[in-house]
Design a protein around this motif. Structure first.
Motif, PDB file in Angstrom:
ATOM      1  N   PRO A   8       0.931  -1.294  -0.089  1.00 53.27           N
ATOM      2  CA  PRO A   8      -0.084   0.083   0.137  1.00 53.27           C
ATOM      3  C   PRO A   8       1.038   1.210   0.087  1.00 53.27           C
ATOM      4  N   GLN A  27      -1.677  -9.095   3.561  1.00 51.81           N
ATOM      5  CA  GLN A  27      -2.187  -8.112   4.524  1.00 51.81           C
ATOM      6  C   GLN A  27      -1.001  -7.266   4.950  1.00 51.81           C
ATOM      7  N   CYS A  28      -1.270  -6.069   5.388  1.00 55.55           N
ATOM      8  CA  CYS A  28      -0.140  -5.075   5.739  1.00 55.55           C
ATOM      9  C   CYS A  28      -0.517  -4.410   7.048  1.00 55.55           C
ATOM     10  N   PHE A  36      -4.405  -3.016   6.429  1.00 56.62           N
ATOM     11  CA  PHE A  36      -4.498  -2.991   5.075  1.00 56.62           C
ATOM     12  C   PHE A  36      -4.930  -4.507   4.570  1.00 56.62           C
ATOM     13  N   LYS A  38      -5.267  -6.690   1.069  1.00 54.15           N
ATOM     14  CA  LYS A  38      -5.154  -6.793  -0.413  1.00 54.15           C
ATOM     15  C   LYS A  38      -6.469  -7.292  -1.241  1.00 54.15           C
ATOM     16  N   TRP A  57      -4.499  -2.335  -2.682  1.00 53.16           N
ATOM     17  CA  TRP A  57      -4.608  -2.353  -1.293  1.00 53.16           C
ATOM     18  C   TRP A  57      -5.724  -1.289  -0.664  1.00 53.16           C
ATOM     19  N   SER A  59      -7.447   0.125   3.066  1.00 52.78           N
ATOM     20  CA  SER A  59      -7.175   0.245   4.551  1.00 52.78           C
ATOM     21  C   SER A  59      -8.499  -0.316   5.081  1.00 52.78           C
ATOM     22  N   THR A  89      -3.850   2.238  -2.763  1.00 58.05           N
ATOM     23  CA  THR A  89      -3.113   2.078  -4.262  1.00 58.05           C
ATOM     24  C   THR A  89      -3.278   3.242  -4.951  1.00 58.05           C
TER      25      THR A  89
END
Length: 154
Positions: A8, A27-28, A36, A38, A57, A59, A89
């Motif tokens: 992201p 995931q992030c 975040f 995907k 991505w 949030s 993104t």
């Protein structure tokens, strides 16, 4: 027929080993404060049974991210109500930024990335999602990735 962002906006490689940060293929987490997932923005291709998709991505709130993680391997998770999210993104192929477009994230069966539905606006990406794109547009997108100029398509 698919292009996907690796991380992201806001992610920096320097965060890879930082506490409270995680970047996986799906995931992030940034600084244990920003979450975040995907997902896929799917766009019909006019005159074709195929679909073009952007891997993007989005949030999520901490609560919705936690719920998504809890259900990650749970059969039937696709019955979950959609989650609100912000697109994180930047698809630079569009004349206006795609950052922070409002979305609804629809969970799909285990093993499938969520579907990302953009808010009904006049943003060119949202219009494409609603009305579809031509094969010429798909070729234009592919050319931008095969022969990037400047900052590239991301």
């Amino acid at each position: 027929m698919n292009y996907t962002a690796q991380a992201p906006a806001g992610w920096d490689a320097a965060l890879a080993d930082a506490e409270g940060c995680l970047l996986s293929s799906e995931q992030c987490v940034i600084n244990a404060q920003h979450y975040f997932v995907k997902g896929m923005i799917e766009i019909p291709v006019i005159g074709s049974a195929e679909v073009f998709s952007w891997g993007v991505w989005v949030s999520l709130s901490p609560e919705n991210f936690s719920r998504t993680a809890d259900l990650w391997n749970t059969p039937g998770r696709e019955s979950e109500s959609p989650y609100f999210g912000w697109l994180t993104t930047d698809l630079r192929l569009y004349p206006r930024t795609t950052l922070n477009l409002k979305t609804r994230v629809h969970t799909r069966p285990v093993g499938e990335r969520p579907s990302v539905e953009l808010e009904l606006t006049d943003h060119p990406l949202a219009v494409e999602q609603r009305t579809g794109i031509t094969l010429d547009r798909v070729r234009e997108i592919a050319a931008a990735f095969l022969h990037p100029t400047g900052d590239g398509p991301w």
